[in-house]
Design a protein around this motif. Structure first.
Motif, PDB file in Angstrom:
ATOM      1  N   ARG A  78      23.804  53.958 -42.329  1.00 32.81           N
ATOM      2  CA  ARG A  78      25.051  54.617 -41.906  1.00 32.81           C
ATOM      3  C   ARG A  78      25.838  53.737 -40.939  1.00 32.81           C
ATOM      4  N   ARG A  79      25.136  53.083 -40.006  1.00 37.87           N
ATOM      5  CA  ARG A  79      25.825  52.249 -39.013  1.00 37.87           C
ATOM      6  C   ARG A  79      26.412  50.988 -39.628  1.00 37.87           C
ATOM      7  N   THR A  80      25.662  50.354 -40.540  1.00 39.05           N
ATOM      8  CA  THR A  80      26.100  49.055 -41.074  1.00 39.05           C
ATOM      9  C   THR A  80      26.883  49.157 -42.378  1.00 39.05           C
ATOM     10  N   GLY A  81      26.660  50.231 -43.143  1.00 39.85           N
ATOM     11  CA  GLY A  81      27.332  50.378 -44.432  1.00 39.85           C
ATOM     12  C   GLY A  81      26.767  49.486 -45.519  1.00 39.85           C
ATOM     13  N   ARG A  82      25.558  48.930 -45.287  1.00 42.33           N
ATOM     14  CA  ARG A  82      24.965  48.002 -46.256  1.00 42.33           C
ATOM     15  C   ARG A  82      23.473  48.232 -46.361  1.00 42.33           C
ATOM     16  N   PHE A  83      22.898  47.865 -47.510  1.00 41.96           N
ATOM     17  CA  PHE A  83      21.448  47.864 -47.673  1.00 41.96           C
ATOM     18  C   PHE A  83      21.071  46.967 -48.836  1.00 41.96           C
ATOM     19  N   GLY A  84      19.794  46.580 -48.844  1.00 39.20           N
ATOM     20  CA  GLY A  84      19.246  45.801 -49.942  1.00 39.20           C
ATOM     21  C   GLY A  84      18.313  46.664 -50.758  1.00 39.20           C
ATOM     22  N   LEU A  85      18.294  46.462 -52.047  1.00 39.76           N
ATOM     23  CA  LEU A  85      17.400  47.176 -52.955  1.00 39.76           C
ATOM     24  C   LEU A  85      16.483  46.136 -53.591  1.00 39.76           C
ATOM     25  N   GLY A 123       9.570  37.611 -54.518  1.00 35.75           N
ATOM     26  CA  GLY A 123       8.719  38.018 -55.627  1.00 35.75           C
ATOM     27  C   GLY A 123       9.097  39.341 -56.265  1.00 35.75           C
ATOM     28  N   SER A 124      10.147  39.977 -55.749  1.00 31.71           N
ATOM     29  CA  SER A 124      10.585  41.244 -56.348  1.00 31.71           C
ATOM     30  C   SER A 124      11.140  41.003 -57.743  1.00 31.71           C
ATOM     31  N   ALA A 125      11.023  42.003 -58.600  1.00 33.51           N
ATOM     32  CA  ALA A 125      11.519  41.890 -59.973  1.00 33.51           C
ATOM     33  C   ALA A 125      13.043  41.814 -60.015  1.00 33.51           C
ATOM     34  N   ALA A 126      13.692  42.476 -59.055  1.00 31.50           N
ATOM     35  CA  ALA A 126      15.148  42.440 -58.995  1.00 31.50           C
ATOM     36  C   ALA A 126      15.596  42.653 -57.552  1.00 31.50           C
ATOM     37  N   TRP A 127      16.777  42.173 -57.265  1.00 32.31           N
ATOM     38  CA  TRP A 127      17.399  42.296 -55.941  1.00 32.31           C
ATOM     39  C   TRP A 127      18.834  42.745 -56.137  1.00 32.31           C
ATOM     40  N   VAL A 128      19.245  43.750 -55.363  1.00 28.38           N
ATOM     41  CA  VAL A 128      20.624  44.208 -55.395  1.00 28.38           C
ATOM     42  C   VAL A 128      21.078  44.391 -53.939  1.00 28.38           C
ATOM     43  N   ALA A 129      22.117  43.668 -53.557  1.00 30.49           N
ATOM     44  CA  ALA A 129      22.732  43.850 -52.245  1.00 30.49           C
ATOM     45  C   ALA A 129      23.841  44.881 -52.415  1.00 30.49           C
ATOM     46  N   ALA A 148      27.162  47.625 -55.964  1.00 28.78           N
ATOM     47  CA  ALA A 148      26.283  46.464 -56.059  1.00 28.78           C
ATOM     48  C   ALA A 148      27.159  45.223 -55.923  1.00 28.78           C
ATOM     49  N   VAL A 149      26.984  44.468 -54.837  1.00 29.89           N
ATOM     50  CA  VAL A 149      27.820  43.292 -54.619  1.00 29.89           C
ATOM     51  C   VAL A 149      27.125  42.003 -55.055  1.00 29.89           C
ATOM     52  N   VAL A 150      25.800  42.020 -55.096  1.00 30.67           N
ATOM     53  CA  VAL A 150      25.008  40.903 -55.630  1.00 30.67           C
ATOM     54  C   VAL A 150      23.848  41.519 -56.397  1.00 30.67           C
TER      55      VAL A 150
END
Length: 174
Positions: A78-85, A123-129, A148-150
């Motif tokens: 909530r504070r940053t407006g961003r997360f990684g998956l 080593g993750s199968a996928a990454w989504v920023a 999804a920006v990346v």
């Protein structure tokens, strides 16, 4: 109409408990991908294991994740407006367990690096920023809708959760 904060009688609580148990059992029958959602608040990395995430839209690319209403991770998002998956690979069940713990420093002893300022697990199968588009309250969780920006995938088999056990997808023979 009843208020969500209204007290229930013991009979209602028993019925609700059995309905929750039945729902939990029904959801255990569904194979779900496993991911670790991550964020940074200041210099501190936050992360938690989730199985409630999906691709939401292709145009524009969006995902949906469900996070506990009271989690520190959600506060950081909530504070940053961003997360990684970090969509975990089949070889990362140990990481899923580490990030599923409560009250512990989850990144302690875990290899990770910053990718676009977000914590990323190698080593993750996928990454989504992701950048948050909206947050919707849903029971004891919130649904976070994000752009999804990346997005990157490496072809690793995904970690799944089914019948309360970790596994992976095996294609049917044709």
């Amino acid at each position: 109409m009843t208020s969500s904060s209204a007290r229930t009688s013991p009979v209602d609580a028993d019925v609700l408990g059995s309905e929750q148990a039945a729902f939990r059992d029904a959801m255990a029958a569904v194979a779900s991908p496993v991911a670790v959602v991550t964020a940074v608040d200041g210099e501190r990395a936050h992360g938690t294991t989730v199985s409630a995430f999906v691709s939401l839209s292709l145009a524009p690319p969006m995902v949906l994740v469900s996070l506990a209403e009271r989690s520190r991770l959600l506060a950081a998002v909530r504070r940053t407006g961003r997360f990684g998956l970090n969509v975990l690979g089949a070889h990362q069940a140990d990481l899923a367990a580490v990030f599923a713990r409560t009250g512990a420093e989850r990144f302690e002893g875990v290899d990770w690096f910053r990718s676009g300022g977000l914590p990323r697990l190698p080593g993750s199968a996928a990454w989504v920023a992701c950048e948050v588009a909206d947050i919707v309250i849903a029971g004891d969780h919130v649904v976070v809708l994000a752009h999804a920006v990346v997005s990157e995938a490496d072809g690793t088999r995904p970690l799944t959760y089914h019948q309360r056990s970790f596994g992976t997808h095996t294609p049917l023979s044709s």
